[in-house]
Enzyme design. Structure first.
Site, short mmCIF file in Angstrom:
data_model
loop_
_atom_site.label_atom_id
_atom_site.label_comp_id
_atom_site.label_asym_id
_atom_site.label_seq_id
_atom_site.Cartn_x
_atom_site.Cartn_y
_atom_site.Cartn_z
N GLY A 1 0.79 -1.30 -0.10
CA GLY A 1 -0.06 -0.08 -0.09
C GLY A 1 0.78 1.12 -0.01
CB CYS A 2 0.34 4.61 1.95
SG CYS A 2 -1.28 4.76 1.10
CB ALA A 3 4.26 1.01 3.83
CG PHE B 1 3.79 6.05 8.01
CD1 PHE B 1 4.88 5.41 8.52
CD2 PHE B 1 3.61 7.30 8.13
CE1 PHE B 1 5.63 6.57 9.37
CE2 PHE B 1 4.47 8.12 8.53
CZ PHE B 1 5.61 7.50 9.12
#
Length: 375
Positions: A137-139, A333
């Site tokens: 994902g965003c990480a 994160f």
């Protein structure tokens, strides 16, 4: 030493404003029992504009996962190559100089990965290694930087191309009407980013240390429900407290490097929402201006998933105020709950040959220094 060069960024041509988002929420969910709360949450994101790959009237339709994924493939093939070309130009490299391509995306699926198509069509060598990252994902933006750093440590002098391609609007689900889902509809945007990590030379952030941290027993706080209609974004109400668990990880990694995370010169932080940035300011005793690049990304692009750290970093480069040896942190994160953290220092372009020449000059007697400086 591996140097993260200036990122290239591209956003699709279609724009949706905060005002349009609020009006859509009012018209589409007029009978929602918590509409007032949803509207306040969307307003509090601070997201003024977002870019999406389709006009909003098409985005709101759901033709099925097959058509959506076909659009993901077509748009990635249309938009990614020019961004790569710009990133290579910033790094002063050519496709055949690249040894590894790290491709990150969590908003569509291709197998083989887009990396195979890129190698076949853009002049990369046939022995170029491929590392697709699809489930962080965003990480994943932070993870891509860290895996590129690891590769350059294992293969000194190697060059790594990172590509982040996120079309979050293709994950819109009209039947998901929970507060978390409706908030997400007003938060996420689309973007493509690319950056090169040079094993030798280059101007940018010299990567010095990296680390990961997973918060135990939080795997269902941020997740996808994979169903017939595609990816359904699941967001737990406990997510706003995440930074209380991740801020210590940033501090610990910095201390392991003999740095104080509260005393660095620049911060490239995942702008998942304003609460993340506000809480980190408080927990790390920083002023709001410390996260000015991330806040600008959030305001102008929204949460663009793995591309956030690159967009914020591009603003750091454009700012042009960094001096050699300025120290900073990059942090992404995402699901897990996972943090991917990198520490680095600003460096101007300098090759290994330059370094050897400087060492030789430093070691030479003063008279030899003068002779070496005369053409």
């Amino acid at each position: 030493m591996a140097t993260l060069c200036r990122p290239a960024i591209c956003v699709p041509e279609h724009v949706i404003t905060m005002e349009q988002t609020l009006e859509l929420a009012r018209s589409l969910h007029a009978d929602h029992p918590q509409l007032g709360l949803v509207l306040r949450l969307i307003e509090n994101t601070g997201v003024r504009t977002r870019h999406i790959v389709q006009p909003i009237e098409d985005t709101l339709k759901h033709p099925g996962f097959t058509q959506r994924n076909a659009l993901y493939e077509a748009e990635s093939k249309r938009l990614v190559p020019p961004v790569i070309e710009q990133a290579l130009e910033y790094a002063e490299l050519r496709p055949r100089d690249i040894d590894l391509i790290v491709y990150v995306s969590c908003t569509g699926f291709m197998m083989p990965s887009l990396t195979a198509w890129l190698i076949n069509t853009m002049g990369f060598r046939s022995d170029t290694r491929q590392t697709p990252i699809a489930q962080l994902g965003c990480a994943a933006g932070g993870a891509a930087i860290n895996r590129a750093h690891d590769f350059c440590l294992a293969y000194p002098g190697a060059n790594v191309l990172i590509v982040a391609c996120e079309f979050c609007s293709l994950c819109y689900q009209p039947t998901d009407v929970g507060v978390g889902s409706l908030l997400s509809n007003g938060l996420f945007g689309d973007a493509i980013a690319a950056a090169v990590v040079r094993g030798d030379g280059g101007t940018g952030i010299r990567l010095e240390r990296n680390g990961s941290h997973l918060v135990p027993d939080t795997v269902d706080w941020i997740a996808y429900g994979v169903r017939n209609t595609g990816f359904h974004f699941l967001l737990d109400k406990r997510v706003p407290k995440t930074m209380e668990m991740l801020a210590p990880a940033l501090r610990t990694l910095a201390e392991q490097h003999s740095w104080d995370v509260s005393g660095l010169d620049f911060y490239i932080i995942h702008a998942g929402g304003p609460r993340i940035l506000d809480d980190l300011c408080r927990l790390l005793s920083l002023k709001p201006a410390a996260f000015r690049y991330s806040r600008a990304t959030l305001e102008e692009r929204g949460n663009i998933a793995s591309a956030v750290v690159f967009d914020a970093m591009a603003r750091l480069f454009a700012d042009g105020t960094q001096v050699d040896a300025a120290r900073g942190v990059i942090a992404g994160f995402g699901p897990g709950i996972t943090a991917e953290i990198a520490l680095g220092s600003w460096t101007s372009a300098r090759t290994a040959v330059d370094e050897e020449a400087l060492v030789a000059l430093d070691a030479a007697p003063s008279g030899e220094h003068a002779a070496a400086e005369v053409p």
